[in-house]
Design an enzyme around this catalytic site. Structure first.
Site, PDB file in Angstrom:
ATOM      1  CB  SER A  68      -0.970  -0.124   1.100  1.00 19.27           C
ATOM      2  OG  SER A  68      -1.407   1.239   1.372  1.00 19.27           O
ATOM      3  NE  ARG A 121     -29.514 -12.434 -39.917  1.00 21.16           N
ATOM      4  CZ  ARG A 121     -29.116 -12.354 -41.361  1.00 21.16           C
ATOM      5  NH1 ARG A 121     -28.639 -11.092 -41.357  1.00 21.16           N
ATOM      6  NH2 ARG A 121     -29.031 -13.107 -41.973  1.00 21.16           N
TER       7      ARG A 121
END
Lengths: 354, 354, 354, 354
Positions: free
Chosen positions: D249, D288
């Site tokens: 960190s 489609r």
């Protein structure tokens, strides 16, 4: 799958649903709703306790409303149930009882669900056979393309439903008997599995949720296949629903509404979000989840009920579908080329019969 | 918002819920469940009919199960309702009645829902005040970071709930009176709006679903804010639920389960999928949707009920939360720097009171 | 909203997108894509650092691929960025930088997004005006009902888009400056807010995600409103897309595909699931979430890009829509009653102009 | 599955990803990302064309950005591709090429994906073996319950990953060769299937989406199994990630962040919403779909990439996991009873090896 030697057969009977009566005609058609109602859940939990060696009990003898109220103090209905019948609860945990009951509920609910879905596929197969040479204008991107065969459209519906049903059947419904933290002697699971007609898992799956999430996914596939049929019907002016007296409009007497197709879609549209909830619930913490597990109970119940209702409505829709072949032909023109449609229909019907 | 001049006050009373009794303690806590049950829905539809000039009727005089069965032939409960009371249905369509009833249901359900959520925020505010100097080890990515103030954590809960409640309150609940295809004289809408205490929209919104989807989103934000509180409680061994007799484990007597937090999460985890369903339902075809609209009814009902239950559970959780300040301090070490915590808490409490 | 005094104006320019080029025409049309690309994100992070007092830097001077690779060791791109330019990072945490950059990204992306959505609404308004007396057969449940006015349909599109845009504009985009655990002196937030033209929140919102989730919801509402327009166009044979050269089919030369409508729907269909992810991500643990926060970055980026693309496509669709009024009239019959359509259109246009 | 006789092996190589480089370390780790990038998609489409008898072409010779721009006028990248190489496109439609390419993409991406997931399961199996007698305090509802074996926890991870991988492997990846409306001669499909090493379906599945949605579901199950492992690691202070130099960190030097676990969760949290999109996309209109089909392309790409990244991160996580067995024992007390843990681990390892 082994035989369910307990009271499963009752579960598909007259056990009360626990969903809305007002919207039940829409969301809870068919036999699944009773099989996932409150009484069915309590019966399933009692059946699991009995399979563990407890005294057989009947859900109708239990005050479910009171049980539900007491359950709130434990985030589990099993604790008050066990208090009530201490002899019937030999060391099983809430999670063992509820997880196994969930599988039993699923096993019982899938009987009417797959029966309706299978009948829907069967009816689509009859349409495929009958209309193999019926031309219809194929539409792609919702614009007229070139002609195809209506029977081939129906064969496509049938094949999709069949494939999804196969996925549903393949979900391994197994007992879960891990004890408090998942390290219980597996012979208990084996014995309970035998008595309940469920599979025996390799390990307790208390926080491995591939089973319930996999069931949710398979139901999602079936709902998707059914929704496609309904969508096609709503989009064709030449397909009409054929149940007399249904679909009349109060305000417009000339109008016939596609009630069954709309009802299928009302159910199937609700499914993807529920599947997402089940998948998100797989992230279960350590030996028992705080929230994700408890979120499953209502969600899997809704998934079964809604998919079951969609299947019942789709069966009704396809079995009574009326085809205006004359208008279809007029839209297409004379003697269109239907390509390999008939051959494809044969392939599909053959695969369906296997 | 104008006063609801009809029978709304009854709706939060003893009207029957229409959800599972078995899981109701978990998913249907608090006053919202009754306000969205079958009887409440029928009453709301009757109230809309009455606001259109029909005779006032009471839901308790209607056989809802029978109504639901007849509704299946129309994909709408309004058609059989209108048949039963022809005088009460002066030309309104199913969509006008159901959409406006949905808004009325929401308006009524939001009273107990916002009451519980507001009390949860209020309780968090009291924790913020009391524990402004109580140090707790801050945890980021679930690893110890540096100390912070427990009061500031609680202030964060309060602010999030407040912000989400504000979003819920801002949803414009309006009548929908478009007639069969949305071109009805707007004076009808204005008059119905006045009578029901709902807003008047610019246009009929029969296929503009910004309102119901916006309501769903706001409930999603509130559920998210409540879920965060519950998650924090489950993750802290120094926060305990303080309701006597709750959370005992049958198998492990030493154990105290975070029942309220788990119950909040059981509800909130089910919300995102339901919001997705409402958003996906916005794609409504032309003058009335075939499926997407009908999917909303059960979904918005579940959203209100589950968010309401989460709010009731969260209120219960925060109002009774017990803080082990000694253990917290021990984990932190002496006299940690709490930075601007106290000043931030003051800002939050000031904003809360506005 | 205050002025963005930094380099925001560049963000809508030529900054590289970071999505698929192959599918970018579909999913990333318009100005939003560049405003949410990798370079825009890095620039936003650098702008936040600069607003904190660091040296102003330009994203184009950074090797983003390398930065991304290093970011993997920290689950955050801020750590390698800060290492590279230690002077520019005076004590801010990853979360402060990323959360505030996310708001800046949103602020910048909303400029082209709302511009396109506004133009779509404006174009719908012109259709409403022009076609206020053009009759079209109203369709409910996808069956012919009674005639309505095409202009009124378009007014409905406009009103829905306007209402959703209002929801987007109301999202309070604010800085987040909590420091490691959320207790940082609020004067820092105030100063950064002023410099970046963002709002100042009551509290740091590191684990209060009402803001990002609220933004997601508002985008979801807008996508829903746009999808409804596109759905209607696909369903009407009398509405055609009017961009020359577009929509031709390779296999069927007679066919004109509704390319813009399909593209809108390809984007909007992807939105509800993404919003669900943002809502599920609100359950963030304690002082910084382990997973839920990091899941937001890509999700909010996709939400902005896809909604932006839908808005750009919808604008294109509505601005070029061709109406076959003759065929519409033929389907309806002579001189239909259009009810209050014209009056309603006036109300809608008046509200639009406000 | 038959051998992929075309250029599939290249696809897992150095083909460019088409996602964010900035966030790629998080969301696009491992080999899947390149296998689903723009170049991989174009190569897959070219391979399908070649299997149809066209001239073999290489994606690296195509200007993908330009192709993408032209694709926007057709809502399909196949039309401009076919224009460019007319000889390579003998009558196949956009849908045939894209659907089959999608299956080819999946087949190729599943190689590294299942490799990483398998290695993660393998590493969990090693932990199970090594720590079969290592006691750890079992936690249920995130509260201490009774001790269990850490090895059994790891065996649970392994079994869940194995079960999910099995579901992924079972998805029937098949060619789709229906021609414009689905009635193309099935011998074409058979021949293409043989050449590409894909299965041959009963019928063209242009609007039967059980395959792509089923793939999405299986990926959802795998992501859920991986997320559970990562969640457990974040929740245990006694499990640490063991890659040197990772997880530091910047602001708090004493802190080690669970970077791999967080990265797994950042990916897996994004999955359920994407699966919901694929399921909702199953409702495809007639021959489609207008929108639902086109929404799949980006969604399945994201699903593969994110699940692949989660698998790569999980492998890395489990292979390097460090166990603080001393601290675990201290938390448990001396010689706890581990029940049937060791026997269960044996069962799990045996099933894993099958």
């Amino acid at each position: 799958m082994a035989t369910d030697s307990t009271s499963g057969s009752r579960a598909t009977g007259k056990l009360s649903s626990s969903t809305s009566e007002l919207f039940g005609g829409l969301y809870a058609r068919g036999g699944v709703s009773a099989a996932v109602g409150d009484e069915a859940w309590v019966q399933a939990m009692l059946d699991v306790e009995a399979a563990l060696g407890g005294e057989p009990l009947r859900a109708e003898d239990i005050d479910i409303a009171e049980l539900g109220r007491e359950a709130a103090d434990h985030a589990s209905p099993v604790v008050p149930l066990a208090k009530r019948f201490p002899d019937t609860h030999p060391g099983a945990t809430s999670q063992d009882i509820i997880d196994t009951a969930m599988m039993l509920i699923a096993k019982r609910a899938l009987v009417p669900l797959l029966d309706d879905a299978g009948a829907a596929a069967e009816a689509a197969g009859r349409l495929a056979e009958r209309h193999r040479e019926t031309p219809v204008m194929g539409r792609t991107l919702l614009r007229d393309a070139v002609p195809t065969s209506l029977g081939l459209e129906a064969a496509g519906w049938m094949t999709a439903i069949d494939e999804a049903c196969r996925a549903v059947r393949k979900v391994p419904l197994a007992v879960q008997m891990g004890g408090p933290v998942g390290r219980r002697d597996p012979t208990v699971a084996a014995s309970v599995a035998r008595r309940l007609g469920l599979a025996e898992p390799v390990l307790p799956w208390h926080t491995n949720r591939v089973r319930p999430a996999g069931l949710a996914c398979a139901l999602g596939l079936l709902a998707g296949a059914l929704g496609k049929v309904a969508r096609d019907v709503t989009l064709s002016d030449h397909l009409r629903e054929g149940v007399p007296g249904r679909g009349g409009s109060s305000a417009m007497p000339h109008k016939r509404n596609p009630v069954a197709a709309v009802s299928v879609l009302a159910c199937t549209r609700r499914i993807p979000g529920l599947v997402a909830t089940m998948l998100a619930s797989m992230e279960q913490e350590l030996e028992r989840a705080a929230g994700a597990w408890q979120a499953e109970w209502g969600t899997i119940t809704d998934l079964l009920r809604l998919t079951g209702s969609a299947a019942a409505w789709a069966r009704d829709l396809i079995e009574h579908l009326q085809v205006d072949a004359v208008a279809m032909l007029a839209a297409v023109g004379d003697e269109p080329d239907l390509g390999a449609a008939s051959e494809l229909i044969d392939r599909a019907l053959e695969a369906h019969r296997r």
